[in-house]
Write a protein that holds these residues in place. Structure first.
Motif, PDB file in Angstrom:
ATOM      1  N   ALA A  23      29.192  45.573  44.511  1.00 36.56           N
ATOM      2  CA  ALA A  23      28.781  46.869  44.611  1.00 36.56           C
ATOM      3  C   ALA A  23      30.557  46.944  45.240  1.00 36.56           C
ATOM      4  N   ASN A  24      31.664  47.846  44.883  1.00 31.14           N
ATOM      5  CA  ASN A  24      32.669  47.772  45.896  1.00 31.14           C
ATOM      6  C   ASN A  24      32.425  49.005  46.652  1.00 31.14           C
ATOM      7  N   LEU A  25      33.892  49.257  47.810  1.00 30.15           N
ATOM      8  CA  LEU A  25      33.273  50.104  48.331  1.00 30.15           C
ATOM      9  C   LEU A  25      35.257  50.384  48.478  1.00 30.15           C
ATOM     10  N   ILE A  26      35.328  51.752  48.336  1.00 26.34           N
ATOM     11  CA  ILE A  26      37.464  51.834  47.769  1.00 26.34           C
ATOM     12  C   ILE A  26      37.457  53.167  49.031  1.00 26.34           C
ATOM     13  N   ILE A  38      43.146  65.428  47.342  1.00 28.05           N
ATOM     14  CA  ILE A  38      43.123  65.875  45.863  1.00 28.05           C
ATOM     15  C   ILE A  38      43.374  64.360  45.297  1.00 28.05           C
ATOM     16  N   ALA A  39      44.887  63.814  44.790  1.00 30.48           N
ATOM     17  CA  ALA A  39      45.564  62.795  44.642  1.00 30.48           C
ATOM     18  C   ALA A  39      44.615  61.767  44.032  1.00 30.48           C
ATOM     19  N   GLN A  40      43.428  61.596  45.538  1.00 30.26           N
ATOM     20  CA  GLN A  40      42.998  60.800  45.762  1.00 30.26           C
ATOM     21  C   GLN A  40      41.674  60.574  45.106  1.00 30.26           C
ATOM     22  N   ILE A  41      40.838  61.443  45.354  1.00 33.49           N
ATOM     23  CA  ILE A  41      39.935  61.849  44.157  1.00 33.49           C
ATOM     24  C   ILE A  41      40.648  61.883  42.870  1.00 33.49           C
ATOM     25  N   GLN A  42      41.993  62.288  42.151  1.00 35.80           N
ATOM     26  CA  GLN A  42      41.920  61.860  40.851  1.00 35.80           C
ATOM     27  C   GLN A  42      42.492  60.729  40.668  1.00 35.80           C
ATOM     28  N   GLU A  43      42.655  59.779  41.757  1.00 45.42           N
ATOM     29  CA  GLU A  43      43.198  58.487  41.278  1.00 45.42           C
ATOM     30  C   GLU A  43      41.930  57.440  40.796  1.00 45.42           C
ATOM     31  N   LEU A  44      40.877  57.823  41.928  1.00 40.17           N
ATOM     32  CA  LEU A  44      39.420  57.629  42.320  1.00 40.17           C
ATOM     33  C   LEU A  44      38.669  58.024  40.742  1.00 40.17           C
ATOM     34  N   LEU A  45      38.668  58.781  39.482  1.00 43.53           N
ATOM     35  CA  LEU A  45      38.014  59.225  38.980  1.00 43.53           C
ATOM     36  C   LEU A  45      39.190  58.137  37.782  1.00 43.53           C
ATOM     37  N   GLU A  47      40.311  55.626  37.511  1.00 48.20           N
ATOM     38  CA  GLU A  47      39.586  54.209  38.401  1.00 48.20           C
ATOM     39  C   GLU A  47      38.105  54.042  37.551  1.00 48.20           C
ATOM     40  N   ASN A  48      37.577  54.801  37.150  1.00 49.91           N
ATOM     41  CA  ASN A  48      36.383  55.112  36.477  1.00 49.91           C
ATOM     42  C   ASN A  48      35.517  54.510  37.500  1.00 49.91           C
ATOM     43  N   ILE A  49      34.999  54.963  38.953  1.00 44.55           N
ATOM     44  CA  ILE A  49      34.454  55.080  39.947  1.00 44.55           C
ATOM     45  C   ILE A  49      32.635  55.501  39.184  1.00 44.55           C
ATOM     46  N   ASP A  50      32.086  54.475  40.202  1.00 47.74           N
ATOM     47  CA  ASP A  50      30.398  54.940  39.566  1.00 47.74           C
ATOM     48  C   ASP A  50      29.533  55.869  40.682  1.00 47.74           C
ATOM     49  N   VAL A  51      30.073  56.446  41.751  1.00 43.71           N
ATOM     50  CA  VAL A  51      29.754  57.029  42.403  1.00 43.71           C
ATOM     51  C   VAL A  51      31.149  58.113  43.198  1.00 43.71           C
ATOM     52  N   LEU A  52      31.073  59.048  43.479  1.00 42.61           N
ATOM     53  CA  LEU A  52      31.723  59.132  45.041  1.00 42.61           C
ATOM     54  C   LEU A  52      31.568  59.787  46.028  1.00 42.61           C
ATOM     55  N   ILE A  53      32.280  59.202  46.701  1.00 39.01           N
ATOM     56  CA  ILE A  53      31.664  60.135  47.859  1.00 39.01           C
ATOM     57  C   ILE A  53      32.416  60.344  48.730  1.00 39.01           C
TER      58      ILE A  53
END
Length: 82
Positions: A23-26, A38-45, A47-53
Motif C-alpha cells: 500500500a502507498n499513501l498519496i 477538486i483538481a487534486q481529487i481528479q488527479e488521484l482518480l 492515477e487509478n487509486i484504490d480508495v479515496l480518503i
C-alpha cells in the motif's frame, strides 16, 4: 496540513500502512482552496487509486468530484472533524 488534527490523522494513516506492504499513501494538501482540492481529487482518480480518503475543505463544492470517484467503484472515506 499544519494543524494538530490533520497532523495526527496523517501520522495515524502512516502508522496503519506498516501492516500493508504493497500500500502507498498519496497525500495532497489543497491549502484551503476548494478548486485545488477538486483538481487534486481528479488527479488521484486519473492515477487509478484504490480508495479515496478526503477531508473536505467544504463539503458542497467537492461533492461532484467525490461522486465521480464513487461512480467508478472506488470506495470513498470522507473524514470530518465532527
Amino acid at each position: 496540513m499544519y494543524d494538530d488534527w490533520r497532523k495526527t490523522m496523517v501520522n495515524e494513516m502512516k502508522r496503519e500502512l506498516i501492516f500493508y506492504d504493497q500500500a502507498n499513501l498519496i497525500l495532497k494538501d489543497a491549502e484551503g482552496d476548494n478548486q485545488k482540492q477538486i483538481a487534486q481529487i481528479q488527479e488521484l482518480l486519473d492515477e487509478n487509486i484504490d480508495v479515496l480518503i478526503v477531508s473536505p475543505n467544504e463539503t458542497e463544492p467537492i461533492t461532484p468530484a467525490v461522486e465521480r470517484v464513487f461512480a467508478k467503484g472506488i470506495p470513498v472515506i470522507v473524514i470530518d472533524r465532527k
